[in-house]
Structure formats: C-alpha cells, structure tokens
Motif scaffolding. Structure first.
Motif, PDB file in Angstrom:
ATOM      1  N   GLN A 180       0.810  -1.222   0.000  1.00 18.13           N
ATOM      2  CA  GLN A 180       0.000   0.000   0.000  1.00 18.13           C
ATOM      3  C   GLN A 180       0.846   1.275   0.000  1.00 18.13           C
ATOM      4  O   GLN A 180       0.465   2.288   0.580  1.00 18.13           O
ATOM      5  N   PHE A 181       1.974   1.228  -0.680  1.00 17.91           N
ATOM      6  CA  PHE A 181       2.787   2.423  -0.855  1.00 17.91           C
ATOM      7  C   PHE A 181       2.318   3.220  -2.066  1.00 17.91           C
ATOM      8  O   PHE A 181       1.781   2.663  -3.025  1.00 17.91           O
ATOM      9  N   ARG A 182       2.543   4.515  -2.017  1.00 16.49           N
ATOM     10  CA  ARG A 182       2.488   5.354  -3.220  1.00 16.49           C
ATOM     11  C   ARG A 182       3.877   5.273  -3.830  1.00 16.49           C
ATOM     12  O   ARG A 182       4.872   5.604  -3.172  1.00 16.49           O
ATOM     13  N   ILE A 183       3.976   4.871  -5.087  1.00 14.84           N
ATOM     14  CA  ILE A 183       5.257   4.435  -5.649  1.00 14.84           C
ATOM     15  C   ILE A 183       5.819   5.449  -6.641  1.00 14.84           C
ATOM     16  O   ILE A 183       5.115   5.938  -7.522  1.00 14.84           O
ATOM     17  N   TRP A 184       7.100   5.725  -6.479  1.00 13.33           N
ATOM     18  CA  TRP A 184       7.880   6.464  -7.468  1.00 13.33           C
ATOM     19  C   TRP A 184       9.007   5.569  -7.954  1.00 13.33           C
ATOM     20  O   TRP A 184       9.566   4.778  -7.187  1.00 13.33           O
ATOM     21  N   ILE A 185       9.348   5.680  -9.231  1.00 16.82           N
ATOM     22  CA  ILE A 185      10.540   5.036  -9.774  1.00 16.82           C
ATOM     23  C   ILE A 185      11.685   6.036  -9.684  1.00 16.82           C
ATOM     24  O   ILE A 185      11.564   7.174 -10.132  1.00 16.82           O
ATOM     25  N   ASP A 186      12.788   5.609  -9.085  1.00 21.34           N
ATOM     26  CA  ASP A 186      13.958   6.465  -8.895  1.00 21.34           C
ATOM     27  C   ASP A 186      15.087   5.936  -9.777  1.00 21.34           C
ATOM     28  O   ASP A 186      15.640   4.879  -9.503  1.00 21.34           O
ATOM     29  N   THR A 187      15.392   6.657 -10.842  1.00 21.37           N
ATOM     30  CA  THR A 187      16.375   6.167 -11.800  1.00 21.37           C
ATOM     31  C   THR A 187      17.307   7.296 -12.221  1.00 21.37           C
ATOM     32  O   THR A 187      17.146   8.445 -11.794  1.00 21.37           O
ATOM     33  N   ALA A 407       8.565   9.591   2.659  1.00 20.10           N
ATOM     34  CA  ALA A 407       8.868   8.597   1.626  1.00 20.10           C
ATOM     35  C   ALA A 407      10.212   7.952   1.922  1.00 20.10           C
ATOM     36  O   ALA A 407      11.177   8.636   2.287  1.00 20.10           O
ATOM     37  N   ALA A 408      10.284   6.650   1.763  1.00 17.16           N
ATOM     38  CA  ALA A 408      11.535   5.922   1.935  1.00 17.16           C
ATOM     39  C   ALA A 408      12.207   5.746   0.577  1.00 17.16           C
ATOM     40  O   ALA A 408      11.552   5.394  -0.397  1.00 17.16           O
ATOM     41  N   VAL A 409      13.505   6.010   0.526  1.00 18.98           N
ATOM     42  CA  VAL A 409      14.285   5.748  -0.682  1.00 18.98           C
ATOM     43  C   VAL A 409      14.892   4.367  -0.515  1.00 18.98           C
ATOM     44  O   VAL A 409      15.700   4.135   0.396  1.00 18.98           O
ATOM     45  N   TYR A 410      14.523   3.433  -1.387  1.00 19.39           N
ATOM     46  CA  TYR A 410      14.851   2.016  -1.167  1.00 19.39           C
ATOM     47  C   TYR A 410      15.332   1.369  -2.451  1.00 19.39           C
ATOM     48  O   TYR A 410      14.726   1.539  -3.516  1.00 19.39           O
ATOM     49  N   ASP A 411      16.427   0.612  -2.327  1.00 17.85           N
ATOM     50  CA  ASP A 411      16.983  -0.125  -3.465  1.00 17.85           C
ATOM     51  C   ASP A 411      16.629  -1.599  -3.325  1.00 17.85           C
ATOM     52  O   ASP A 411      17.215  -2.309  -2.494  1.00 17.85           O
ATOM     53  N   LEU A 426       9.179  -0.912   6.328  1.00 23.19           N
ATOM     54  CA  LEU A 426       9.116   0.466   5.838  1.00 23.19           C
ATOM     55  C   LEU A 426       7.690   1.014   5.897  1.00 23.19           C
ATOM     56  O   LEU A 426       7.478   2.195   6.180  1.00 23.19           O
ATOM     57  N   SER A 427       6.709   0.152   5.633  1.00 29.21           N
ATOM     58  CA  SER A 427       5.310   0.612   5.603  1.00 29.21           C
ATOM     59  C   SER A 427       4.810   1.040   6.976  1.00 29.21           C
ATOM     60  O   SER A 427       3.797   1.723   7.083  1.00 29.21           O
ATOM     61  N   GLU A 428       5.505   0.653   8.027  1.00 28.92           N
ATOM     62  CA  GLU A 428       5.109   1.052   9.374  1.00 28.92           C
ATOM     63  C   GLU A 428       5.439   2.515   9.655  1.00 28.92           C
ATOM     64  O   GLU A 428       4.888   3.110  10.587  1.00 28.92           O
ATOM     65  N   ALA A 429       6.343   3.091   8.856  1.00 23.36           N
ATOM     66  CA  ALA A 429       6.764   4.466   9.106  1.00 23.36           C
ATOM     67  C   ALA A 429       6.555   5.393   7.920  1.00 23.36           C
ATOM     68  O   ALA A 429       6.480   6.610   8.090  1.00 23.36           O
ATOM     69  N   PHE A 430       6.446   4.827   6.707  1.00 22.22           N
ATOM     70  CA  PHE A 430       6.395   5.645   5.504  1.00 22.22           C
ATOM     71  C   PHE A 430       5.147   5.341   4.676  1.00 22.22           C
ATOM     72  O   PHE A 430       4.684   4.210   4.621  1.00 22.22           O
ATOM     73  N   GLY A 431       4.634   6.385   4.016  1.00 30.07           N
ATOM     74  CA  GLY A 431       3.476   6.211   3.153  1.00 30.07           C
ATOM     75  C   GLY A 431       3.832   6.134   1.684  1.00 30.07           C
ATOM     76  O   GLY A 431       3.017   5.728   0.862  1.00 30.07           O
ATOM     77  N   GLN A 432       5.066   6.531   1.339  1.00 32.54           N
ATOM     78  CA  GLN A 432       5.513   6.524  -0.058  1.00 32.54           C
ATOM     79  C   GLN A 432       6.858   5.830  -0.148  1.00 32.54           C
ATOM     80  O   GLN A 432       7.580   5.712   0.849  1.00 32.54           O
ATOM     81  N   ILE A 433       7.206   5.399  -1.346  1.00 32.78           N
ATOM     82  CA  ILE A 433       8.493   4.747  -1.533  1.00 32.78           C
ATOM     83  C   ILE A 433       9.070   5.104  -2.904  1.00 32.78           C
ATOM     84  O   ILE A 433       8.343   5.197  -3.893  1.00 32.78           O
TER      85      ILE A 433
END
Length: 438
Positions: A180-187, A407-411, A426-433
C-alpha cells in the motif's frame, strides 16, 4: 503563514457569493444592508454578513411575481437574443435530412468510428455530444494538471508493460503496491543521455514500460543534478532536462516527473560572503538556474538535498540547525511550491541520531510549509564501503500524522533482509516509496 492566508482568501471568495465577505470588502456595522446580527457569537472576526435582499425586499419581489395569479410571471419572456429566421431570404439552416438519426438507445452518432469519434477530414473540427474532436493530429487535449491525458496502450505497449512486470524491478513494484505504498521510480537517465540517442531511447522505453502501471505515481529521472560532474554547463543541464521530460511524457503519459539536486546558497541565509562563496564553488547550482526548469514546467517535483547542511557552513558560523532553517525559509520565500511540488531529501538520519534531530529534520520542512514531503534514506553507503543504516525507527513512527508525507528511498537490489520483510517494516513508518531502478 502563507498557507493560512490562502485559506482565508479562499473562504472569503466562496462566502462572497452568498452575501458574506471579508473585512476588506465588507460593509460597516452601520450599513443598513448589514446582517451581522444573524451571525453566531463564535463566528470568526473576518466574516461579516450583507443582505442580498432584506426580508421585506424579498417579500416585495415575491408579491410582484405572484400578483394577479402570476400575470407578471406569465407575461415575462426571454431577453432579446440572436435568432435566425429560417424562412428569411438568404438564411442558412440545417435540413431535417441532414440531422443525425438514432434514438435514445443509440450510443454513437451516424458516421462515428469504432472509438466513438466522428470521422473528420484533416484539419476539420467536429464533435460528438458536444465534445470537440479535431481531425488534425496536432491537437492535443490536456487535463487539469496540464499534462497530456493517458492514452489507450497499443498491443506493443501492453506487451512491453507485461514483460517489464516480470523483471526484478517490476516485481518490486508489485510488492510495494501490495504494501500500500504510493510508488515512485527512482532512476538515472543522465548517463544514458550523454551516451547518445540510441542508449537514451532504450532507457526511456524501459523506464516507461515500468511506469505505465497505474500504481506508479511518478518517475524521478536524475539525482545530484548540477552537483556531480556529469554536466559541465547550464545549457547542457537544460537540454538534458528538456529531452528527458519530453521523452518521458510520451513514454509514460500522465506520470509525474521529478529531479533531485541541492542549492548550497539557500542555507547561507542573509550572509553575502557565504552566498558568494557557494556560487563560486557550485556555479551550476545557483537558485535562478535551478528554478529555470520549474518555470518551464519540465518537472513536477523538486527534491532538495539536506546533506550539505550539516557542517558545511561552519566557516560563517552557521550551525546545522540554522542552515536547515535558512534553506527552507528561502524556498518558501521564493514560492517554489507554486511552480512545483517541493520535497526535502534527508540523508542525515542514518547512524545514531537523537529524537530532536529526527523531529527537526523530518517535520520542520513540512510544518513550515516549505516542503510537501520528506524523502528519507534508510541506508547510506560511504566512500569506503561502510553502510550506515536508519536506527531511529521508533522516533520516525511517532510522526504518524505526517506519515503520508514521508517517503523511503529504497533499493530492492540491495535488501536488508528480503523484499517482503523490508517493505513491511518500511510501511510502518512511511506512506511513499522511491524504488531505485538501475
């Protein structure tokens, strides 16, 4: 403060439509048209009341239209307008045989194509049910966000998206959606752009296929823009941002686009010597140059790094807390939030940090109204290979009221435990990733 003022102005504009106005536009208490006495004792001071029609006036209006069995109402007619007399010489009116046939159960007009659009000749405009449909391929509709609307994927695009979903990055997106994260692609597309058109086109196609999924909110297509050594001039940066923005708008229509950078001068505050030195050290990162793509509408989100704030301004006796505050005051003063969404990029919470540090670094940018969200690095690898990790999990979890803004920045290629376990934590503390995709 600015946010509060906006709310007041918005309330005033809405209430004015029903006879309530703010003091600047209101009538005084001595005004016979005032109806302030009808307001409750807890009504805010900036709200006042003005009669559009007082009770006796309203009664007079009702009696006028109802007199003589409604004679005035029956005799009223439409105001004079522009009408065409089809029987007049030279008048041009549609003939009955030219009308579109069909009944209330006919979904499409006569002559419409399979997609419901009328068949128009090149350069011609026509409509279905009042909606314009241009025959020219140069007409592009825009939605309220100013971005081209999402188009129906072609079979080739569907196949590419299906294939992308099976890759490790695609599976990470699926898992993040389940969490249930709001997702961004980080590239990073800067190196591909520098490598030439073929490499750049291939990278855009690959990222576009991943981002085409509805659960993906946006794409951050470059980091440390202007700070690293990838580009030598501001013209190069502008050309890259323009090319990446245009290409991604086509490959992934409707997705938000973001960049990450740092503006060292902002943390100087009013210290002119500090600002001059930062412009000298970082010639591609002065505020005016960073603002340029925002004005051009190239990006929808600007992430500003806070890494330089901690210890980088000791020469001018500006400590970390002052530098942090200076940066966000400057961002707010420049109204960058009007041009784009602003995010704080926080890399300094790894290792041992205090509860006060967590609160200041994560909540201050949001509370001050300068940033709409904070992106947090949960692990940072140093130049010597050592990895520092976020340890203040309990403190971050206490910021539940702003969880959606964190938002968490995650690899996903370098999990701490495994993908599912990491995302659950991560979902316990962040709403986006922000999922790193190489």
């Amino acid at each position: 403060m600015r946010s509060t003022l906006r709310r007041v102005l918005a309330v005033g504009a809405a209430l004015a439509l029903i006879g309530v106005a703010t003091p600047g536009a209101a009538y005084s208490q001595a005004d016979p048209e005032s109806c302030n006495e009808l307001l409750g004792p807890d009504t805010p001071a900036y709200v006042v009341c003005h009669w559009l029609a007082k009770p006796d006036e309203a009664l007079g209006v009702a009696l006028f239209w109802g007199a003589d069995d409604g004679a005035n109402l029956k005799g009223a007619g439409p105001v004079d307008g522009k009408f065409i007399d089809c029987s007049a010489a030279g008048a041009s009116c549609p003939k009955p045989e030219d009308s579109v046939e069909g009944d209330e159960n006919s979904p499409l007009p006569e002559g419409a194509g399979d997609d419901g659009a009328p068949q128009c000749e090149a350069g011609q405009q026509c409509s279905v049910d009042g909606h314009d449909a241009g025959g020219s391929s140069e007409r592009v509709a825009e939605n309220s966000s100013g971005l081209p609307p999402a188009t129906t994927p072609t079979p080739t695009q569907d196949a590419a998206a299906a294939a992308a979903a099976q890759t490790p990055a695609g599976q990470a997106i699926t898992a993040a959606k389940a969490a249930q994260f709001r997702i961004w692609i980080d590239t990073e597309l800067a190196d591909d752009w520098k490598a030439g058109p073929e490499a750049f086109a291939a990278a855009v196609k690959r990222i576009g296929a991943l981002a085409s999924r509805p659960e993906v909110a946006g794409i951050r297509f470059t980091s440390q823009l202007g700070y690293n050594k990838t580009f030598a001039t501001n013209d190069e940066i502008k050309a890259f941002v323009a090319a990446a923005s245009d290409a991604l708008r086509q490959a992934a229509p409707g997705k938000r686009l973001g960049v990450h950078t740092v503006v060292p001068e902002l943390a100087c505050g009013a210290d002119d010597a500090c600002k001059a030195e930062m412009r000298k050290r970082h010639p591609l990162l002065n505020p005016e140059q960073v603002e340029s793509p925002l004005i051009a509408g190239r990006v929808d989100q600007l992430s500003l790094d806070t890494g330089l704030l901690y210890g980088g301004y000791d020469t001018w006796k500006i400590n970390a807390e002052q530098a942090h505050r200076n940066q966000w005051i400057q961002v707010r003063a420049r109204s960058w939030d009007v041009l784009t969404q602003v995010a704080a990029e926080e890399t300094g919470l790894v290792g041992q940090v205090s509860a006060d540090q967590v609160a200041i670094r994560l909540s201050v940018p949001v509370k001050d109204g300068a940033a709409q969200q904070v992106n947090v690095w949960t692990r940072v690898q140093g130049t010597q290979g050592a990895v520092n990790r976020l340890t203040a999990w309990d403190e971050v979890k206490k910021l539940n009221p702003i969880q959606r803004r964190l938002a968490a920045v995650y690899d996903p290629a370098s999990p701490e435990a495994d993908l599912a376990t990491d995302l659950k934590k991560l979902s316990e503390a962040f709403g986006q990733i922000y999922l790193t995709v190489t």
